[in-house]
Write a protein that holds these residues in place. Structure first.
Motif, PDB file in Angstrom:
ATOM      1  N   ILE A 107     -72.345   4.256  17.336  1.00  0.00           N
ATOM      2  CA  ILE A 107     -71.725   4.392  18.655  1.00  0.00           C
ATOM      3  C   ILE A 107     -72.747   4.175  19.761  1.00  0.00           C
ATOM      4  O   ILE A 107     -72.431   4.360  20.941  1.00  0.00           O
ATOM      5  CB  ILE A 107     -71.031   5.763  18.809  1.00  0.00           C
ATOM      6  CG1 ILE A 107     -72.036   6.904  18.657  1.00  0.00           C
ATOM      7  CG2 ILE A 107     -69.909   5.901  17.804  1.00  0.00           C
ATOM      8  CD1 ILE A 107     -71.426   8.277  18.917  1.00  0.00           C
ATOM      9  N   GLY A 108     -73.964   3.800  19.398  1.00  0.00           N
ATOM     10  CA  GLY A 108     -74.962   3.384  20.378  1.00  0.00           C
ATOM     11  C   GLY A 108     -75.526   4.530  21.200  1.00  0.00           C
ATOM     12  O   GLY A 108     -75.785   5.629  20.696  1.00  0.00           O
ATOM     13  N   GLU A 161     -66.211  -4.788  13.840  1.00  0.00           N
ATOM     14  CA  GLU A 161     -66.843  -3.496  13.543  1.00  0.00           C
ATOM     15  C   GLU A 161     -66.980  -2.596  14.767  1.00  0.00           C
ATOM     16  O   GLU A 161     -66.896  -1.371  14.660  1.00  0.00           O
ATOM     17  CB  GLU A 161     -68.231  -3.718  12.929  1.00  0.00           C
ATOM     18  CG  GLU A 161     -68.227  -4.211  11.503  1.00  0.00           C
ATOM     19  CD  GLU A 161     -68.021  -5.702  11.377  1.00  0.00           C
ATOM     20  OE1 GLU A 161     -68.043  -6.223  10.240  1.00  0.00           O
ATOM     21  OE2 GLU A 161     -67.838  -6.361  12.424  1.00  0.00           O
ATOM     22  N   LYS A 162     -67.188  -3.169  15.925  1.00  0.00           N
ATOM     23  CA  LYS A 162     -67.434  -2.344  17.110  1.00  0.00           C
ATOM     24  C   LYS A 162     -66.225  -1.488  17.457  1.00  0.00           C
ATOM     25  O   LYS A 162     -66.342  -0.289  17.733  1.00  0.00           O
ATOM     26  CB  LYS A 162     -67.807  -3.235  18.294  1.00  0.00           C
ATOM     27  CG  LYS A 162     -68.380  -2.477  19.470  1.00  0.00           C
ATOM     28  CD  LYS A 162     -68.953  -3.435  20.501  1.00  0.00           C
ATOM     29  CE  LYS A 162     -69.670  -2.675  21.608  1.00  0.00           C
ATOM     30  NZ  LYS A 162     -70.278  -3.598  22.602  1.00  0.00           N
ATOM     31  N   ARG A 205     -61.093  -2.868  11.322  1.00  0.00           N
ATOM     32  CA  ARG A 205     -62.378  -3.588  11.338  1.00  0.00           C
ATOM     33  C   ARG A 205     -62.184  -5.071  11.064  1.00  0.00           C
ATOM     34  O   ARG A 205     -62.794  -5.927  11.708  1.00  0.00           O
ATOM     35  CB  ARG A 205     -63.295  -2.968  10.296  1.00  0.00           C
ATOM     36  CG  ARG A 205     -64.592  -3.722  10.074  1.00  0.00           C
ATOM     37  CD  ARG A 205     -64.768  -4.060   8.611  1.00  0.00           C
ATOM     38  NE  ARG A 205     -66.020  -4.741   8.341  1.00  0.00           N
ATOM     39  CZ  ARG A 205     -66.440  -5.046   7.138  1.00  0.00           C
ATOM     40  NH1 ARG A 205     -65.712  -4.722   6.084  1.00  0.00           N
ATOM     41  NH2 ARG A 205     -67.569  -5.703   6.964  1.00  0.00           N
ATOM     42  N   LYS A 206     -61.304  -5.391  10.116  1.00  0.00           N
ATOM     43  CA  LYS A 206     -61.077  -6.793   9.782  1.00  0.00           C
ATOM     44  C   LYS A 206     -60.437  -7.552  10.944  1.00  0.00           C
ATOM     45  O   LYS A 206     -60.768  -8.706  11.206  1.00  0.00           O
ATOM     46  CB  LYS A 206     -60.178  -6.883   8.545  1.00  0.00           C
ATOM     47  CG  LYS A 206     -59.902  -8.316   8.099  1.00  0.00           C
ATOM     48  CD  LYS A 206     -58.916  -8.361   6.942  1.00  0.00           C
ATOM     49  CE  LYS A 206     -58.601  -9.820   6.569  1.00  0.00           C
ATOM     50  NZ  LYS A 206     -57.530  -9.905   5.549  1.00  0.00           N
ATOM     51  N   TYR A 207     -59.511  -6.901  11.656  1.00  0.00           N
ATOM     52  CA  TYR A 207     -58.763  -7.579  12.717  1.00  0.00           C
ATOM     53  C   TYR A 207     -59.519  -7.606  14.042  1.00  0.00           C
ATOM     54  O   TYR A 207     -59.509  -8.617  14.746  1.00  0.00           O
ATOM     55  CB  TYR A 207     -57.412  -6.885  12.904  1.00  0.00           C
ATOM     56  CG  TYR A 207     -56.434  -7.661  13.748  1.00  0.00           C
ATOM     57  CD1 TYR A 207     -55.799  -8.796  13.245  1.00  0.00           C
ATOM     58  CD2 TYR A 207     -56.133  -7.271  15.048  1.00  0.00           C
ATOM     59  CE1 TYR A 207     -54.896  -9.518  14.008  1.00  0.00           C
ATOM     60  CE2 TYR A 207     -55.232  -7.981  15.825  1.00  0.00           C
ATOM     61  CZ  TYR A 207     -54.619  -9.103  15.307  1.00  0.00           C
ATOM     62  OH  TYR A 207     -53.732  -9.825  16.074  1.00  0.00           O
ATOM     63  N   TYR A 208     -60.175  -6.479  14.386  1.00  0.00           N
ATOM     64  CA  TYR A 208     -60.821  -6.367  15.696  1.00  0.00           C
ATOM     65  C   TYR A 208     -62.346  -6.423  15.650  1.00  0.00           C
ATOM     66  O   TYR A 208     -62.985  -6.565  16.699  1.00  0.00           O
ATOM     67  CB  TYR A 208     -60.413  -5.054  16.373  1.00  0.00           C
ATOM     68  CG  TYR A 208     -58.966  -5.007  16.799  1.00  0.00           C
ATOM     69  CD1 TYR A 208     -58.499  -5.816  17.824  1.00  0.00           C
ATOM     70  CD2 TYR A 208     -58.065  -4.144  16.192  1.00  0.00           C
ATOM     71  CE1 TYR A 208     -57.171  -5.768  18.220  1.00  0.00           C
ATOM     72  CE2 TYR A 208     -56.741  -4.086  16.586  1.00  0.00           C
ATOM     73  CZ  TYR A 208     -56.304  -4.904  17.602  1.00  0.00           C
ATOM     74  OH  TYR A 208     -54.993  -4.863  18.008  1.00  0.00           O
ATOM     75  N   VAL A 262     -62.457 -10.239  21.611  1.00  0.00           N
ATOM     76  CA  VAL A 262     -63.406 -10.976  20.778  1.00  0.00           C
ATOM     77  C   VAL A 262     -64.117  -9.987  19.863  1.00  0.00           C
ATOM     78  O   VAL A 262     -64.606  -8.945  20.307  1.00  0.00           O
ATOM     79  CB  VAL A 262     -64.430 -11.730  21.646  1.00  0.00           C
ATOM     80  CG1 VAL A 262     -65.444 -12.453  20.769  1.00  0.00           C
ATOM     81  CG2 VAL A 262     -63.718 -12.709  22.576  1.00  0.00           C
ATOM     82  N   ALA A 263     -64.159 -10.285  18.581  1.00  0.00           N
ATOM     83  CA  ALA A 263     -64.786  -9.389  17.610  1.00  0.00           C
ATOM     84  C   ALA A 263     -66.293  -9.334  17.838  1.00  0.00           C
ATOM     85  O   ALA A 263     -66.924 -10.332  18.175  1.00  0.00           O
ATOM     86  CB  ALA A 263     -64.485  -9.864  16.190  1.00  0.00           C
TER      87      ALA A 263
END
Length: 760
Positions: free
Chosen positions: A683-684, A250-251, A245-248, A676-677
């Motif tokens: 999960i929509g 939350e999605k 989550r930190k690198y990429y 891009v983060a």
């Protein structure tokens, strides 16, 4: 090199070549070693590039007006001697301004709520604590530029993590104009990429994946992800979701959390399915009805009616001995139990995921995340293409809108296109059915002059029905793959044509279109075999033909039953898709990256910079995650909708997903540029699709047990008609007797004394 780029280059450095060699290969900073590179644009000058030069000149000037700082690498110092790289840095003022606009949450106090120490229970499966929890837990609040003293700001350069920085910069890039006219403002990096003004736009990875960065200011999170997450031999370890989550962002973190949870839940379904399969395997000797079919006294004396006109001969029931044994492995009492179990499993899976998702929302500080915040962010394409303006009564500002007449026309055209493609799938399925009928007649003609007890074509296991089913399933799989490749482009085109207002609306519309098509494409053949094949055949002397007028008689099920054919169809399509998907996901990007960087690998490290390394990787498009979800949801449909016919489906899915998690991790860390983060709290639309598939799966499995499986008729016979609660005599009572006088002379048996034949 255009004059504008040459002028900028001159302002930044007097000797680029020297800096190039002095700079660390893994540097993610400008030449001064202080300003972090938040985004990179690349382009190649072409002969007819005056218009592109003008666009770049105006676009980059507008970026600088927005507060971004640029630094250009000349093509002479790039590896291919053709590519320019524009490095972008967002200073504090820009970050603070847009963090306020985007309501980005930042820490203001460290979390002092103690955790319950239960980690020791899962020690064998846990990763080091600095990997699982890469940063302390904080209480957070939306950033407010006017109250910066309220937040925990130790260093302004590192206060916003790289994922937040690249998200802010991309927000600016997507809305920055590059050409203004009286009629419209042309804006956005996406349009510049589409028209070839720039070749690529991407944020940088923080290091090489196989070893940490030499720069002490670089976190080397990519290396940690590769070492602890992307290695296949870590498959039994839990995923470092906080680091992901930190690198990429939350999605992507939510996707891997869902995929991991789905894989964990598959373990229970796989175990029960394997037990049901082993039950069928070990109860061969108790299979009375198969023994009756195989015996010479019963099955050998029952002459069956021809399975096709003219070319098919009479055949003895005991010629289907092997088929009946194979069918018993999947069509037994365990089938009913497993169908009931999977109905419960799918409900528990969805409910437990909701709990897990709610927990992640709390841990990742997304509890009060509102979709309205995302909806307020209009797509740049919507702002550009909608030339009409009207007053928003809430904000009292003029905003773009799409007239209702245009909306209706675009929606109608979109719907008509989807219906056309679904009709094309149905036409292909009808073609495959016609192939089944024609090929079966061809296989049967080979045996026309054979004795009635010789129904085998190749070996003792392959019957005409099985050969027809396998070849038809393979052809159907090829058709599915071809239609998928074609429809993906069409679905994106018609969704773009509808001009959705927000990114959320765009993804939801594309999701519905793609899943509807994939649902019909992948499952239609299984629905045909499960619920239609063998149901509209007629009876000897009064058969039903395809379309009522053709010479192709509607096909009957395999002598072992329709369930074994459904199993064959499911195994080929499901396994083929999983193998093809893994090859497409892993092998293709690897080959393309190896080919693209073949020259650079032979150069010394000092000449292959961080931005050039990432430039040679594959681009992870904005729909990349969409395809990952789609693949897994289609698999979810296979293991739920038709699982009663193939108890091993969850086991195959489990083995595939264990590999899938690590392949996706390896692909993200090694083969793709850093995406891009972006934020997401669920999960929509996929959640609603999973709910719909779950409800439908209960119905389809009930229908498979009731109408496709032979288990219910056997149980009815055993409890209602058998005197000793056994299956003795079941075969004789399940056949219908027909007079052969209604058949042509060519199809009558050689035994002139025989006057009747049997049909199921």
């Amino acid at each position: 090199m255009d004059h504008f780029a040459r002028q900028r280059l001159h302002l930044h450095t007097d000797c680029v070549c020297v800096d190039k060699h002095q700079q660390s290969k893994d540097s993610v900073f400008f030449r001064d070693g202080k300003r972090r590179i938040d985004f990179v644009l690349s382009y190649v000058d072409d002969r007819d590039g005056e218009r592109k030069q003008e666009r770049r000149r105006e676009y980059e000037a507008n970026l600088q007006k927005a507060g971004l700082e640029l630094e250009t690498e000349d093509k002479l110092v790039s590896d291919d001697r053709k590519t320019y790289f524009v490095k972008i840095h967002a200073p504090w003022e820009v970050l603070a301004t847009y963090a306020d606009v985007l309501k980005i949450k930042v820490p203001f106090k460290e979390n002092d709520i103690p955790d319950i120490p239960m980690d020791w229970l899962f020690t064998p499966f846990r990763l080091p604590d600095h990997i699982m929890n890469p940063e302390p837990d904080y209480f957070t609040s939306p950033f407010n530029k006017g109250k910066i003293d309220f937040f925990l700001i130790d260093d302004k350069e590192t206060f916003f993590p790289p994922s937040v920085r690249n998200r802010i910069v991309y927000y600016i890039l997507a809305r920055c104009p590059y050409h203004k006219t009286d009629r419209e403002d042309k804006k956005g990096i996406k349009r510049l990429l589409n028209n070839g003004t720039y070749g690529s736009a991407f944020p940088l990875h923080d290091s090489r994946y196989w070893k940490p960065s030499r720069d002490s200011n670089s976190e080397s999170e990519r290396f940690n992800l590769y070492k602890h997450w992307a290695q296949f031999f870590s498959f039994f370890k839990e995923q470092p979701l906080n680091l992901i989550r930190k690198y990429y962002g939350e999605k992507i973190g939510i996707y891997f959390a869902w995929l991991g949870f789905y894989t964990e839940m598959l373990f229970f379904a796989a175990v029960v399915g394997l037990i049901c399969f082993l039950y069928g395997l070990f109860t061969f000797d108790d299979n009375v009805w198969s023994k009756e079919i195989c015996s010479e006294e019963i099955g050998g004396n029952i002459i069956m009616c021809p399975l096709c006109d003219k070319k098919c001969g009479y055949w003895k029931l005991n010629s289907t001995c092997n088929s009946s044994w194979q069918s018993h492995m999947f069509d037994n009492v365990g089938t009913v139990f497993f169908a009931i179990f999977m109905g419960i499993w799918v409900t528990l899976f969805l409910e437990f995921w909701k709990r897990r998702q709610a927990r992640l929302e709390y841990e990742w500080d997304l509890v009060d995340f509102e979709e309205e915040q995302q909806q307020l962010q209009l797509r740049p394409e919507y702002e550009t293409k909608c030339t009409s303006r009207r007053l928003n009564r809430v904000t009292q500002e003029m905003e773009p809108y799409l007239p209702i007449t245009s909306q209706c026309a675009r929606t109608f055209l979109s719907g008509a296109t989807v219906i056309f493609w679904i009709s094309l799938i149905i036409a292909c399925i009808i073609g495959v059915i016609a192939y089944r009928l024609a090929v079966y007649a061809a296989f049967a003609s080979i045996m026309k002059d054979s004795p009635t007890n010789n129904i085998h074509m190749v070996g003792s296991l392959i019957t005409p029905q099985l050969a027809t089913s396998v070849t038809a399933s393979c052809i159907n799989f090829v058709i599915i793959m071809i239609l998928n490749l074609m429809y993906e482009r069409v679905a994106i085109w018609i969704t773009d044509m509808e001009i959705p207002k927000t990114h959320l609306e765009y993804e939801n519309k594309l999701t519905v279109k793609m899943f509807l098509f994939q649902f019909v494409n992948y499952y239609s053949s299984c629905f045909y075999v499960a619920f239609f094949k063998g149901k509209f055949v007629g009876h000897p002397g009064d058969y039903i033909y395809m379309f009522g007028w053709s010479k192709l008689r509607n096909e009957e099920c395999d002598p072992g039953g329709c369930l074994i054919e459904l199993t064959t169809q499911l195994v080929i399509v499901m396994s083929g898709k999983q193998v093809w998907g893994n090859v497409q996901e892993a092998l293709v990007p690897w080959v393309m990256n190896r080919w693209g960087s073949r020259k650079a690998r032979s150069h010394p490290e000092s000449r292959y910079s961080r931005w050039e390394q990432d430039h040679d990787l594959q681009n992870f498009g904005h729909l990349g995650l969409f395809y990952e979800y789609l693949e897994m949801v289609i698999q979810f449909g296979f293991i739920t909708l038709f699982v009663a016919s193939f108890p091993l489906a969850p086991l195959l899915a489990l083995l595939n997903n264990i590999i899938e998690v690590r392949v996706d991790a390896w692909k993200f860390t090694t083969q793709f540029r850093r995406p891009v983060a972006s934020k997401a709290h669920s999960i929509g639309a996929w959640q609603e699709i999973l709910n719909g598939v779950a409800v439908l799966s209960v119905v389809t499995n009930a229908f498979i047990v009731a109408f496709t499986s032979d288990m219910i008729p056997r149980l009815v016979y055993m409890y209602a008609y058998s005197n000793d609660l056994s299956m003795k005599g079941y075969i004789n009572n399940s056949l219908s007797v027909f007079n052969i006088s209604g058949f042509s002379e060519d199809n009558r048996p050689d035994d002139g004394e025989m006057s009747v034949c049997f049909s199921v």
